[in-house]
Design a protein around this motif. Structure first.
Motif, short mmCIF file in Angstrom:
data_model
loop_
_atom_site.label_atom_id
_atom_site.label_comp_id
_atom_site.label_asym_id
_atom_site.label_seq_id
_atom_site.Cartn_x
_atom_site.Cartn_y
_atom_site.Cartn_z
N GLU A 130 26.93 47.32 45.14
CA GLU A 130 25.75 47.16 46.02
C GLU A 130 25.24 45.72 45.96
N GLN A 131 25.16 45.19 44.77
CA GLN A 131 24.69 43.80 44.62
C GLN A 131 25.62 42.83 45.36
N VAL A 132 26.93 43.07 45.24
CA VAL A 132 27.91 42.21 45.91
C VAL A 132 27.70 42.29 47.43
N ALA A 133 27.57 43.52 47.94
CA ALA A 133 27.39 43.70 49.38
C ALA A 133 26.13 42.99 49.85
N GLU A 134 25.08 43.09 49.08
CA GLU A 134 23.80 42.46 49.42
C GLU A 134 23.95 40.94 49.44
N LYS A 135 24.59 40.41 48.42
CA LYS A 135 24.73 38.95 48.32
C LYS A 135 25.67 38.39 49.39
N ARG A 136 26.64 39.18 49.78
CA ARG A 136 27.58 38.70 50.82
C ARG A 136 26.87 38.42 52.14
N LYS A 137 25.73 39.09 52.34
CA LYS A 137 24.99 38.83 53.58
C LYS A 137 24.40 37.44 53.58
N MET A 138 24.17 36.90 52.40
CA MET A 138 23.52 35.59 52.27
C MET A 138 24.52 34.44 52.24
N ARG A 139 25.62 34.62 51.55
CA ARG A 139 26.59 33.52 51.44
C ARG A 139 27.98 34.04 51.10
N ALA A 140 28.98 33.21 51.43
CA ALA A 140 30.35 33.58 51.09
C ALA A 140 30.58 33.25 49.61
N PRO A 141 31.24 34.15 48.89
CA PRO A 141 31.44 33.89 47.46
C PRO A 141 32.69 33.05 47.17
N ALA A 142 32.66 32.40 46.02
CA ALA A 142 33.89 31.85 45.45
C ALA A 142 34.55 32.99 44.67
N THR A 143 35.80 32.81 44.25
CA THR A 143 36.48 33.83 43.46
C THR A 143 36.74 33.29 42.05
N ARG A 144 36.26 34.04 41.08
CA ARG A 144 36.46 33.64 39.68
C ARG A 144 37.42 34.58 38.98
N VAL A 145 38.09 34.03 37.98
CA VAL A 145 38.97 34.87 37.15
C VAL A 145 38.34 35.00 35.77
N ARG A 146 38.37 36.23 35.27
CA ARG A 146 37.80 36.61 33.98
C ARG A 146 38.74 36.17 32.86
N VAL A 147 38.26 35.35 31.96
CA VAL A 147 39.15 34.92 30.87
C VAL A 147 38.87 35.75 29.61
N PRO A 148 39.88 35.94 28.77
CA PRO A 148 39.69 36.70 27.54
C PRO A 148 39.14 35.81 26.42
N ASP A 149 38.65 36.44 25.38
CA ASP A 149 38.21 35.71 24.19
C ASP A 149 39.47 35.44 23.36
N GLU A 150 40.17 34.39 23.74
CA GLU A 150 41.52 34.16 23.21
C GLU A 150 41.73 32.66 23.05
N VAL A 151 42.40 32.27 21.96
CA VAL A 151 42.70 30.85 21.74
C VAL A 151 44.08 30.55 22.31
N VAL A 152 44.15 29.52 23.15
CA VAL A 152 45.44 29.08 23.69
C VAL A 152 45.80 27.76 23.02
N ARG A 153 47.00 27.67 22.50
CA ARG A 153 47.44 26.46 21.79
C ARG A 153 48.67 25.88 22.48
N PHE A 154 48.78 24.55 22.44
CA PHE A 154 50.03 23.93 22.86
C PHE A 154 50.17 22.61 22.14
N THR A 155 51.39 22.05 22.17
CA THR A 155 51.62 20.76 21.54
C THR A 155 51.92 19.75 22.63
N ASP A 156 51.07 18.75 22.72
CA ASP A 156 51.19 17.74 23.75
C ASP A 156 52.04 16.58 23.23
N ALA A 157 52.86 16.01 24.12
CA ALA A 157 53.76 14.92 23.70
C ALA A 157 53.00 13.70 23.21
#
Ligand code: GLU
Length: 305
Positions: A130-157
């Motif tokens: 309902e909140q989404v439908a209501e807000k859509r009347k006011m403005r177009a939304p961006a799309t977000r992706v939900r990230v996990p509580d997770e550590v990402v590691r890599f080794t940079d050159a």
């Protein structure tokens, strides 16, 4: 496995010396490994990235002697492909519409990260239908992706081990803007993965994007590439160069210098040669080594001052 490197400029202006350094190091590393070197035009924001700038970038690369392999993809023509990967995220239940205005996101109360980014506090994370439908009347939304509580590691050159907790240091991030344009974070992963790129060379200002990109690679079932985040060029006041420094764009530099002078000066600043002498890019290939590239910002070579 053959190395496939790339240079992926955003043609919102003429290349400046920092972009040239990035192209040079990406080219040298790929060629040193007898690999391919691809070029991709990152013109997602087509309004800000006219074709004329893309043409100039290609002309400048040729002038510098940095040749690339194969066709040149334009991100502005690949929305359908990005949409397929957006759909993968949607099927996994990871996407939600975000109605936050820029002002709300940057409000004084928003948590700022050490690199100046703002951590998304999750205002729109759990809106009801309902909140989404209501807000859509006011403005177009961006799309977000939900990230996990997770550590990402890599080794940079260049930087060695790097890690980030996605929830604490990144937050849910935008993959599509409210005007429908796909975000860099999604497009860059899809394009590099689909073109087989396994070595990404780019400016150190993008290192904090890498953990969330690696997370996307894994979600899509792709092997993440190797990364090398190169030092940024700064002037003698310690100010990092940007596209605003028009006196250092290649249009004017090409009137004042030869390709070998530009290449030699940058190669010297990056620690690849002992003296700032003119040199052709292809002559630097055999001695190229990531171990020579420093982590600190690089001073603009004297000839450009
Ligand atoms: N298009 C980005 C830029 O010009 C580079 C992105 C990348 O190399 O991943 O800054």
């Amino acid at each position: 496995m053959q190395t496939i490197g790339r240079f992926a400029p955003s043609p919102s202006g003429r290349m400046h010396l920092g972009n040239v350094l990035c192209a040079l190091l990406a080219f040298l590393s790929a060629r040193r490994q007898n690999g391919q070197f691809l070029l991709r035009i990152e013109d997602l924001d087509a309004m800000r990235c006219p074709r004329s700038f893309a043409d100039l970038i290609m002309d400048d690369l040729r002038w510098l002697g940095l040749d690339w392999d194969g066709e040149v993809p334009y991100q502005s023509e690949r929305s359908d492909i990005y949409a397929q990967y957006e759909a993968v995220l949607r099927e996994k239940g990871l996407l939600y519409p975000c109605f936050c205005s820029r002002a709300a996101l940057h409000a004084a109360s928003a948590p700022h990260l050490s690199d100046g980014r703002v951590l998304y506090v999750g205002t729109c994370r759990n809106l009801t239908a309902e909140q989404v439908a209501e807000k859509r009347k006011m403005r177009a939304p961006a799309t977000r992706v939900r990230v996990p509580d997770e550590v990402v590691r890599f080794t940079d050159a260049v930087w060695g081990d790097y890690e980030e907790n996605l929830a604490e240091e990144c937050g849910d991030f935008i993959i599509r803007r409210s005007d429908g344009v796909f975000a860099y974070q999604l497009a860059v992963v899809v394009d590099d993965a689909l073109t087989g790129v396994n070595e990404v060379v780019r400016g150190a200002d993008l290192i904090s994007s890498t953990p969330r990109q690696i997370w996307l690679y894994r979600l899509f079932g792709f092997e993440p590439p190797h990364f090398a985040h190169i030092p940024l060029l700064c002037d003698h006041d310690g100010r990092r160069l940007s596209k605003r420094d028009e006196d250092l764009d290649l249009g004017l530099l090409r009137e004042r210098f030869t390709p070998a002078q530009v290449t030699g000066a940058l190669a010297y600043a990056a620690g690849l040669i002992d003296r700032p002498e003119p040199v052709a890019a292809r002559e630097l290939v055999s001695a190229f080594d990531w171990g020579k590239i420093p982590r600190h910002d690089l001073f603009l070579p004297d000839i450009f001052r």
